[in-house]
Write a protein that holds these residues in place. Structure first.
Motif, PDB file in Angstrom:
ATOM      1  N   TYR A  16      47.976  74.117  10.528  1.00  0.00           N
ATOM      2  CA  TYR A  16      49.411  74.424  10.562  1.00  0.00           C
ATOM      3  C   TYR A  16      49.750  75.473   9.506  1.00  0.00           C
ATOM      4  N   TYR A  29      51.415  71.920  17.670  1.00  0.00           N
ATOM      5  CA  TYR A  29      52.747  71.766  18.267  1.00  0.00           C
ATOM      6  C   TYR A  29      53.562  70.735  17.502  1.00  0.00           C
ATOM      7  N   GLN A  30      54.823  71.069  17.247  1.00  0.00           N
ATOM      8  CA  GLN A  30      55.723  70.082  16.664  1.00  0.00           C
ATOM      9  C   GLN A  30      56.017  69.036  17.733  1.00  0.00           C
ATOM     10  N   GLU A  31      55.883  67.779  17.399  1.00  0.00           N
ATOM     11  CA  GLU A  31      55.924  66.726  18.427  1.00  0.00           C
ATOM     12  C   GLU A  31      57.244  66.668  19.175  1.00  0.00           C
ATOM     13  N   ASN A  32      58.354  66.873  18.483  1.00  0.00           N
ATOM     14  CA  ASN A  32      59.630  66.762  19.198  1.00  0.00           C
ATOM     15  C   ASN A  32      59.911  67.955  20.099  1.00  0.00           C
ATOM     16  N   GLU A  33      59.004  68.947  20.123  1.00  0.00           N
ATOM     17  CA  GLU A  33      59.157  70.089  21.024  1.00  0.00           C
ATOM     18  C   GLU A  33      58.219  70.018  22.222  1.00  0.00           C
ATOM     19  N   ARG A  51      47.310  63.648  15.632  1.00  0.00           N
ATOM     20  CA  ARG A  51      48.638  63.803  15.044  1.00  0.00           C
ATOM     21  C   ARG A  51      48.529  63.861  13.525  1.00  0.00           C
ATOM     22  N   TYR A  73      53.490  66.897   8.321  1.00  0.00           N
ATOM     23  CA  TYR A  73      53.577  67.979   7.352  1.00  0.00           C
ATOM     24  C   TYR A  73      55.053  68.230   7.088  1.00  0.00           C
ATOM     25  N   HIS A  99      58.213  66.931   9.441  1.00  0.00           N
ATOM     26  CA  HIS A  99      57.916  66.816  10.862  1.00  0.00           C
ATOM     27  C   HIS A  99      56.526  66.244  11.110  1.00  0.00           C
ATOM     28  N   SER A 100      56.335  65.828  12.360  1.00  0.00           N
ATOM     29  CA  SER A 100      55.036  65.357  12.822  1.00  0.00           C
ATOM     30  C   SER A 100      54.521  66.353  13.844  1.00  0.00           C
ATOM     31  N   TYR A 101      53.214  66.606  13.811  1.00  0.00           N
ATOM     32  CA  TYR A 101      52.627  67.640  14.667  1.00  0.00           C
ATOM     33  C   TYR A 101      51.469  67.064  15.482  1.00  0.00           C
TER      34      TYR A 101
END
Length: 334
Positions: free
Chosen positions: A110, A118-122, A143, A146, A149-151
């Motif tokens: 990252y 990828y950002q998880e909420n996207e 997963r 960072y 956010h979670s990625y």
């Protein structure tokens, strides 16, 4: 985001993507062995001490000479600082590494802007069911947190578990993200006065995609400059400067002038070849004039970049060549 996404879908319709090609991309999107880039010396030492082979970037590209061509877009390779180490590994090899060390390696990806993070909420923008699907499978090790956010780090083994529909949706949205700054192509070739010598070929290839990485601007340009009998065999080549220029000479093309300003574009005629030369006199891009003010080209050598007809002005300062002291050399058939 919904308005952006609907606009993106309209943009995608300009390209010719068959179901078979989309399925092929889905099967070959990520390689079995994947690169992980590392700046942290302690992480490098830990991997070396566990018996893994670690490369400098120069060594990595010497060992895997076609990787940059084949997967440059996939892993965003040109954004990664050159002074990093590379761990090329499979999922089985990653399973031999402790969870804490693997998380640290993922966080490095990252930080270094490696592709496929990828950002998880996207995730929902890549496929509506992506978040729900990923939560139901064994993907916890992919997963990592960072900051706030979670990625998700998408790896080949995780990708291969995706249903085909999800792969297709994901790839199309990913392509749109990669091509958001790509020049817009001319969808209806009939709307411009394409020279009859190349019209059928332009209609055939405009908005379509190469079979694999490698096909580039030099090949696209030479394919139209040559006779129709040779177009199909030339246009898929990974063609370099020397054979490109040699072939132009054999086809009786000579340089007639060079331009450095958009006010000079009117001097260019259909069937002219345009070659972008940087300040060091290296040819770094080419296109073929198909009609007054319009060219045919390919904006790179990745499979994600289609052949396209577009306006001359839209790519005039390709890769900042003109503003950095370069010029566009115009070749004309004698």
């Amino acid at each position: 985001m919904s308005n952006i996404q609907s606009a993106s879908q309209r943009y995608l319709k300009e390209w010719k993507i068959s179901a078979d090609k989309l399925d092929y991309w889905g099967e070959h999107f990520l390689p079995f062995y994947e690169p992980f880039f590392i700046q942290n010396e302690e992480i490098v030492h830990q991997l070396l001490n566990q018996g893994f082979v670690i490369f400098t970037q120069a060594e990595f590209y010497d060992t895997y000479p076609s990787f940059y061509i084949d997967y440059g877009f996939i892993y965003n390779l040109w954004e990664i600082p050159y002074k990093t180490y590379v761990w090329m590994c499979s999922s089985d090899q990653r399973a031999q590494v402790s969870a804490d060390l693997l998380q640290a390696i993922f966080q490095e990806q990252y930080i270094l802007q490696r592709g496929q993070v990828y950002q998880e909420n996207e995730l929902k923008y890549y496929d509506k069911q992506a978040i729900e699907y990923i939560s139901t499978i064994e993907s916890m090790s992919n997963r990592f947190p960072y900051g706030e956010h979670s990625y998700l780090l998408l790896t080949s083994d995780l990708w291969q578990t995706y249903p085909m529909e999800m792969k297709n949706n994901w790839i199309q949205q990913w392509m749109l993200e990669q091509m958001k700054d790509h020049p817009r192509g001319i969808k209806e070739i009939g709307s411009i006065d394409v020279h009859p010598f190349v019209k059928n070929r332009v209609e055939q290839y405009n908005g379509s995609f190469a079979d694999q990485c490698g096909a580039n601007c030099f090949a696209a340009t030479l394919a139209l400059a040559s006779s129709p009998d040779h177009t199909d065999s030339i246009i898929q080549l990974w063609l370099h400067q020397a054979p490109f220029l040699r072939s132009l000479d054999a086809l009786n093309y000579d340089q007639v002038f060079a331009i450095t300003d958009t006010t000079q574009l009117g001097m260019i005629e259909p069937l002219d070849v345009l070659i972008w030369n940087n300040a060091e006199e290296q040819a770094i891009h080419a296109s073929f004039c198909i009609a007054p003010d319009y060219i045919f080209t390919k904006m790179g050598q990745s499979w994600i970049q289609p052949w396209l007809a577009t306006t001359m002005v839209s790519i005039f300062d390709y890769a900042d060549v003109i503003q950095n002291g370069g010029q566009i050399k115009v070749y004309r058939k004698r």
